[in-house]
Design an enzyme around this catalytic site. Structure first.
Site, short mmCIF file in Angstrom:
data_model
loop_
_atom_site.label_atom_id
_atom_site.label_comp_id
_atom_site.label_asym_id
_atom_site.label_seq_id
_atom_site.Cartn_x
_atom_site.Cartn_y
_atom_site.Cartn_z
N HIS A 284 -1.07 40.02 4.98
CA HIS A 284 -2.03 41.22 4.71
C HIS A 284 -3.07 40.74 3.68
CE1 HIS A 284 -0.14 45.05 6.20
NE2 HIS A 284 0.63 43.90 6.80
N GLU B 271 6.81 46.36 0.87
CA GLU B 271 7.63 45.49 1.67
C GLU B 271 8.22 44.23 0.59
OE1 GLU B 271 6.46 43.44 5.11
OE2 GLU B 271 6.02 45.19 6.09
#
Length: 651
Positions: free
Chosen positions: A635, A358
């Site tokens: 995350h 990402e």
């Protein structure tokens, strides 16, 4: 294979692409800012609640008409730029390669000469993380913001964590004088009043010891903060520092009292300050901060050589002290477990390979690359395709994959998954395959390894799509190994010593909705260190997906705080995301029902036990869940250290 340092084959196409993007960018930026102004994060909501003047809300109302007017004016230029930009993408290469020429002892060329495939073996450290560096408006959907500032801070934290010296700890006792542990986190902090903790075998670990890092080759600021931006870490990082810990009958080293350690406790974010990514002195994720100094490197008095590896002259040597006491749950080896595991506040020292997902925003990728080049010599970024390619949908974003290495990259391949749908179809999610050289034998055989970095389809209901992508991943990896291998039975030019797959796979090993993925054949070829079998995790494994609503809570807003929270079952239930299908209230604080597992673990590191050179094996030495990026992404990064050795030599 030739590695491409520019996305286009000639300067003419590069210039045309730059002009077309310059016409598109104002429109892109205005749309991003306009949408972002209507998606506040929980941090911004709290600020507005504490601000009686509602200044931020007033600015939004005031500037919205201005954004709209400028957007209308920029649309014709964006349309003209798009006409040129779109066809150029067919000539664009699928990645950009950057190498920082480095002549220091820690450079990639020097690393190759260190290991000849002989001796006791060599360890290699891998890390992976989803860093959510999307355009700001999209990043806010995950409750994070300020993408450009986060990219810079993420790079600094990873670099500073990896650039710390690795410490080997010896315990002196009547019954044990061998190496007790080669610290994965290298530096650990005292917890509460555990200054002198009794451990099995009548060994008492002291609260602090003194050590000397690099023989005085750095200034004190460099030693505390790691290498400065743009500077390559020098060869001292490869040298492990040895620490001796006295037992009950051994001598106890003198402790250097530093008032800074008492002054700096772990606290919350001050009011009015942007959390974590704008913090300076209060950021325990950066080694230059006081709270990090408390946990890692604290300057002590000079004059005594502890490591014995420095240069002559006592005045030029730097002495530090570091705590070596850990909470029992911080690193606990299961009775049947063959490797160490922990929740760590830092990225592992001497990190060799880094895989990120990402990293969609190109400006953020450039900032991240600039910071990481202070430690990693080889970087691949802006990976993926744009526009229309074959039967695929139009791609507005690249794959988001990013790779950094201390060892030379030999071959690269990228493939885009053709079956993406919904919003995921707008990004060119795929898999990046790399072949790296990590050494050479005395017979001039190359010692190589394979690494695959991927990001699978995100919507939770699309299990069949993810299974198809896992099938493609295996096929592509087999083709890549076959096409890049120069080894034959008659002419063994290479020794393959590891094969690793890492990335965000977007499914966990406990959810009933993910049974198809859990039983995929990938897990028969590659081993997951955290997994016992389909639907069953090892007791110490925890989830890697955080509950986004709690990212800015005081309990988890610093790496140290998040580490402490995740060491308790109650904390994991409160701040980790759980499968929503198992409980309607999953991922929400205050939940009282008992849920299966320790959260959704969707970030994986897998390694192959087959397909390596005969008589060679790669075994997991350490595994870590990392909290150093707290407040910067939703995350948890994970890291794994593999020990590669020849089986016959160990026997």
């Amino acid at each position: 294979m030739v590695l491409y340092t520019t996305p286009f084959p000639n300067s003419c196409l590069s210039a045309l692409h730059a002009v077309s993007w310059a016409l598109i960018f104002p429109c892109y930026w205005l749309v991003d800012r306009l949408v972002a102004s209507f998606i506040p994060t929980t941090y911004e909501k709290r600020q507005r609640a504490d601000d009686p003047c509602c200044l931020q809300l007033f600015c939004t109302v005031l500037f919205t008409p201005v954004y709209l007017a400028l957007l209308v004016a920029a649309l014709p230029f964006a349309f003209l730029g798009f006409i040129f930009w779109s066809p150029l993408q067919s000539a664009r290469r699928p990645y950009s390669y950057s190498r920082l020429e480095d002549k220091s002892p820690a450079g990639g060329a020097a690393l190759l000469s260190e290991w000849k495939g002989t001796g006791a073996g060599k360890s290699f450290c891998f890390a992976t993380a989803n860093v959510c560096l999307l355009p700001d408006s999209l990043a806010r959907l995950n409750n994070v913001f300020n993408t450009q500032a986060r990219a810079k801070e993420i790079g600094q934290r990873i670099r500073n964590g990896a650039a710390r010296p690795q410490i080997k700890i010896y315990i002196d006792s009547p019954t044990n004088t061998s190496i007790s542990a080669a610290s994965f986190s290298s530096l650990v902090s005292p917890q509460g009043s555990d200054g002198a903790r009794a451990v099995p075998g009548s060994i008492k670990r002291t609260a602090s010891v003194e050590y000397k890092g690099d023989g005085g080759r750095h200034t004190s600021d460099e030693a505390a903060n790691g290498p400065a931006s743009g500077e390559q870490a020098d060869g001292s990082l490869e040298d492990s520092c040895i620490v001796r810990i006295g037992g009950e009958d051994g001598g106890r080293p003198q402790e250097a009292d530093d008032p800074a350690t008492a002054r700096n406790g772990s606290g919350g974010t001050p009011k009015g300050q942007t959390p974590n990514h704008n913090q300076r002195d209060g950021d325990s994720g950066s080694l230059g901060s006081p709270s990090a100094s408390r946990e890692s490197l604290v300057k002590a008095r000079a004059g005594q050589d502890v490591c014995g590896s420095g240069e002559p002259g006592g005045n030029s040597k730097l002495l530090y002290k570091t705590s070596v006491v850990k909470k029992a749950a911080r690193r606990r080896r299961h009775p049947d477990e063959a490797f160490d595991h922990e929740v760590s506040a830092f990225f592992p020292a001497n990190l060799d390979f880094l895989c990120l997902q990402e990293v969609f925003d190109k400006r953020a990728a450039a900032k991240l690359k600039e910071q990481l080049h202070g430690y990693f010599e080889y970087i691949l970024y802006d990976v993926g395709v744009y526009g229309c390619h074959g039967c695929c949908n139009f791609k507005c974003l690249n794959s988001g994959l990013f790779f950094a290495s201390r060892y030379p990259v030999m071959d690269v391949a990228y493939h885009c998954y053709p079956n993406g749908c919904s919003f995921d179809a707008l990004a060119s999610k795929g898999a990046l395959f790399l072949k790296v050289q990590v050494g050479s034998t005395p017979q001039d055989q190359r010692i190589v390894g394979y690494i695959a970095c991927t990001h699978l389809h995100a919507p939770p209901e699309d299990s069949a799509i993810r299974c198809e992508q896992l099938d493609l991943l295996q096929d592509w990896l087999a083709d890549f190994r076959k096409s890049t291998s120069s080894t034959s039975t008659a002419n063994p030019e290479e020794l393959v010593v590891f094969d690793v797959i890492c990335g965000d796979l977007n499914f966990d090993n406990c959810s009933s909705d993910d049974k198809l993925e859990q039983q995929h054949s990938l897990f028969t070829r590659y081993k997951d260190p955290c997994r016992l079998g389909p639907g069953e995790e090892k007791p110490w494994a925890i989830g890697t997906l955080l509950d986004t609503s709690g990212l800015y809570d005081e309990d988890v807003c610093t790496p140290d705080n998040l580490q402490k929270v995740l060491e308790s079952e109650e904390g994991r239930r409160e701040y980790l995301a759980f499968p929503t299908s198992k409980s309607p209230g999953a991922g929400q604080k205050g939940r009282k029902d008992v849920l299966k597992g320790n959260g959704r673990r969707i970030d994986y590191m897998l390694h192959a036990e087959e397909g390596l050179c005969p008589d060679w094996k790669a075994e997991v030495e350490e595994f870590s869940f990392i909290t150093q990026l707290s407040g910067l992404t939703d995350h948890l990064p994970v890291a794994m250290r593999l020990m590669v050795s020849a089986g016959e030599e160990e026997a």
